[in-house]
Design a protein around this motif. Structure first.
Motif, PDB file in Angstrom:
ATOM      1  N   ARG A 113       0.834  -1.208   0.000  1.00 15.54           N
ATOM      2  CA  ARG A 113       0.000   0.000   0.000  1.00 15.54           C
ATOM      3  C   ARG A 113       0.867   1.255   0.000  1.00 15.54           C
ATOM      4  NH1 ARG A 113      -4.524   0.579   4.552  1.00 15.54           N
ATOM      5  NH2 ARG A 113      -5.260  -1.261   3.398  1.00 15.54           N
ATOM      6  N   ASP A 116       2.187   1.763  -3.519  1.00 16.04           N
ATOM      7  CA  ASP A 116       1.122   2.209  -4.417  1.00 16.04           C
ATOM      8  C   ASP A 116       0.780   3.677  -4.186  1.00 16.04           C
ATOM      9  OD1 ASP A 116       1.005  -0.309  -5.498  1.00 16.04           O
ATOM     10  OD2 ASP A 116      -0.700  -0.968  -4.277  1.00 16.04           O
ATOM     11  N   VAL A 117       0.628   4.060  -2.912  1.00 18.13           N
ATOM     12  CA  VAL A 117       0.279   5.455  -2.597  1.00 18.13           C
ATOM     13  C   VAL A 117       1.413   6.391  -2.987  1.00 18.13           C
ATOM     14  CG1 VAL A 117      -0.226   7.065  -0.719  1.00 18.13           C
ATOM     15  CG2 VAL A 117      -1.323   4.824  -0.768  1.00 18.13           C
ATOM     16  N   PHE A 119       3.898   5.984  -5.252  1.00 16.54           N
ATOM     17  CA  PHE A 119       4.069   6.113  -6.695  1.00 16.54           C
ATOM     18  C   PHE A 119       2.896   6.872  -7.315  1.00 16.54           C
ATOM     19  CE2 PHE A 119       7.657   3.658  -6.236  1.00 16.54           C
ATOM     20  CZ  PHE A 119       8.238   3.305  -7.439  1.00 16.54           C
ATOM     21  N   SER A 120       1.686   6.669  -6.807  1.00 11.52           N
ATOM     22  CA  SER A 120       0.522   7.388  -7.343  1.00 11.52           C
ATOM     23  C   SER A 120       0.641   8.882  -7.068  1.00 11.52           C
ATOM     24  CB  SER A 120      -0.763   6.839  -6.728  1.00 11.52           C
ATOM     25  OG  SER A 120      -0.934   5.477  -7.048  1.00 11.52           O
ATOM     26  N   ALA A 121       1.057   9.232  -5.846  1.00 13.52           N
ATOM     27  CA  ALA A 121       1.216  10.648  -5.506  1.00 13.52           C
ATOM     28  C   ALA A 121       2.313  11.286  -6.348  1.00 13.52           C
ATOM     29  CB  ALA A 121       1.532  10.791  -4.017  1.00 13.52           C
ATOM     30  N   GLY A 123       3.399  10.255  -9.326  1.00 20.55           N
ATOM     31  CA  GLY A 123       2.923  10.342 -10.702  1.00 20.55           C
ATOM     32  C   GLY A 123       1.961  11.492 -10.907  1.00 20.55           C
ATOM     33  N   LEU A 124       1.039  11.702  -9.938  1.00 20.96           N
ATOM     34  CA  LEU A 124       0.092  12.809 -10.039  1.00 20.96           C
ATOM     35  C   LEU A 124       0.811  14.151 -10.016  1.00 20.96           C
ATOM     36  CD1 LEU A 124      -2.829  13.835 -10.074  1.00 20.96           C
ATOM     37  CD2 LEU A 124      -2.806  13.713  -7.572  1.00 20.96           C
TER      38      LEU A 124
END
Length: 300
Positions: A113, A116-117, A119-121, A123-124
């Motif tokens: 988790r 995922d969080v 890399f997502s942050a 990337g955004l």
């Protein structure tokens, strides 16, 4: 002189134990947040922002300028280099296994988790930063965004440069972790073979800094020196990152994992799974070819 001063300031950080490197995470996040604030403020404080489509690009850094601020919905000429840079930044991070092993066992179930969080942050943020930069400067966006910021507003450009430096300080030590571990393992094996002691710098101590053994100091100082040589010898780091992303990251993130999985488990896989692995390998090689061709063409 500037490179030597920056690397000299980084030396103490390089000797922090990997398990304590999370202390610098908040500083790195603040640096990235500050860079995003600078991007939002530049239309209100900077000059000539946003650049019109028919405006000529100003000279940035030591370059002569040229081109216009023309914007396009999709520029296929830069797709290969952009894909290589993204793959380099987000694919095949060698430091992730080492970071996982430094976690207490109670926290390891939350690792997926956290990745995922994180890399997502990231990337955004980078996607929004790219959109804002292209909206402000169009075709005049430089390989290094700080050049655009420095031209539009020396104050904001200086702040963004400091933010990037702080973020680099917080991430360089993490990037060094797998390299130093491999080097110390090799030194330890050699030392054990010749009967002259261990070369590994990991022990059961709980101090903030690593013990200053000869192998610990030598490996990290060599890495810092090599970082300085690379910084001085590579004029366009974006090109190198794109080249590495298109070649090495395609190999270690797509081609080799699927190929090794086929070699090890091929006899027990279903035809559909085999077809999927073959497709991943084919896509990896195709992406590598396109990325290399586009990156080299852009450099030429």
């Amino acid at each position: 002189v500037v490179v030597a001063a920056v690397l000299g300031c980084f030396i103490p950080v390089a000797f922090v134990r990997p398990r304590y490197l999370s202390v610098f995470a908040i500083v790195g996040v603040m640096g990235i947040a500050l860079l995003f604030v600078v991007l939002i403020l530049v239309p209100f404080i900077g000059r000539g922002v946003p650049i019109a489509d028919d405006d000529s690009c100003p000279p940035l850094g030591h370059g002569p300028g040229g081109g216009t601020g023309q914007r396009a919905l999709c520029d296929m000429d830069g797709m290969g280099l952009a894909t290589g840079v993204v793959l380099f930044c987000f694919g095949g991070h060698a430091c992730l296994p080492d970071l996982y092993m430094t976690l207490p066992k109670a926290q390891r179930p939350m690792w997926d988790r956290a990745v995922d969080v994180g890399f997502s942050a990231a990337g955004l943020f980078y996607a929004l930063a790219a959109v804002l930069a292209y909206a402000f400067w169009g075709g005049c966006v430089a390989d290094s965004l700080t050049l655009n910021l420095m031209f539009s507003s020396p104050l904001l450009g200086s702040i963004s440069t400091l933010a990037i430096l702080f973020n680099t300080f917080c991430t360089m030590a993490l990037v060094y972790v797998p390299t130093t571990r491999i080097a110390n393992d090799a030194l330890g094996a050699c030392a054990h073979a010749c009967g002259c002691g261990a070369g590994d710098d990991e022990d059961d101590g709980d101090s903030f800094f690593l013990p200053l053994r000869a192998s610990t100091v030598a490996v990290r100082l060599v890495l810092i020196a090599l970082s300085g040589v690379l910084a001085l010898s590579i004029p366009n780091f974006g090109f190198i990152v794109g080249l590495m992303g298109a070649f090495t990251t395609m190999l270690i993130s797509f081609v080799l994992p699927a190929a090794f999985y086929l070699i090890v488990r091929g006899r027990s896989l279903s035809p559909l799974a085999i077809a999927g692995c073959v497709a991943v390998v084919a896509i990896g090689f195709a992406g590598m070819g396109v990325g290399l061709q586009a990156t080299l063409a852009k450099a030429a």
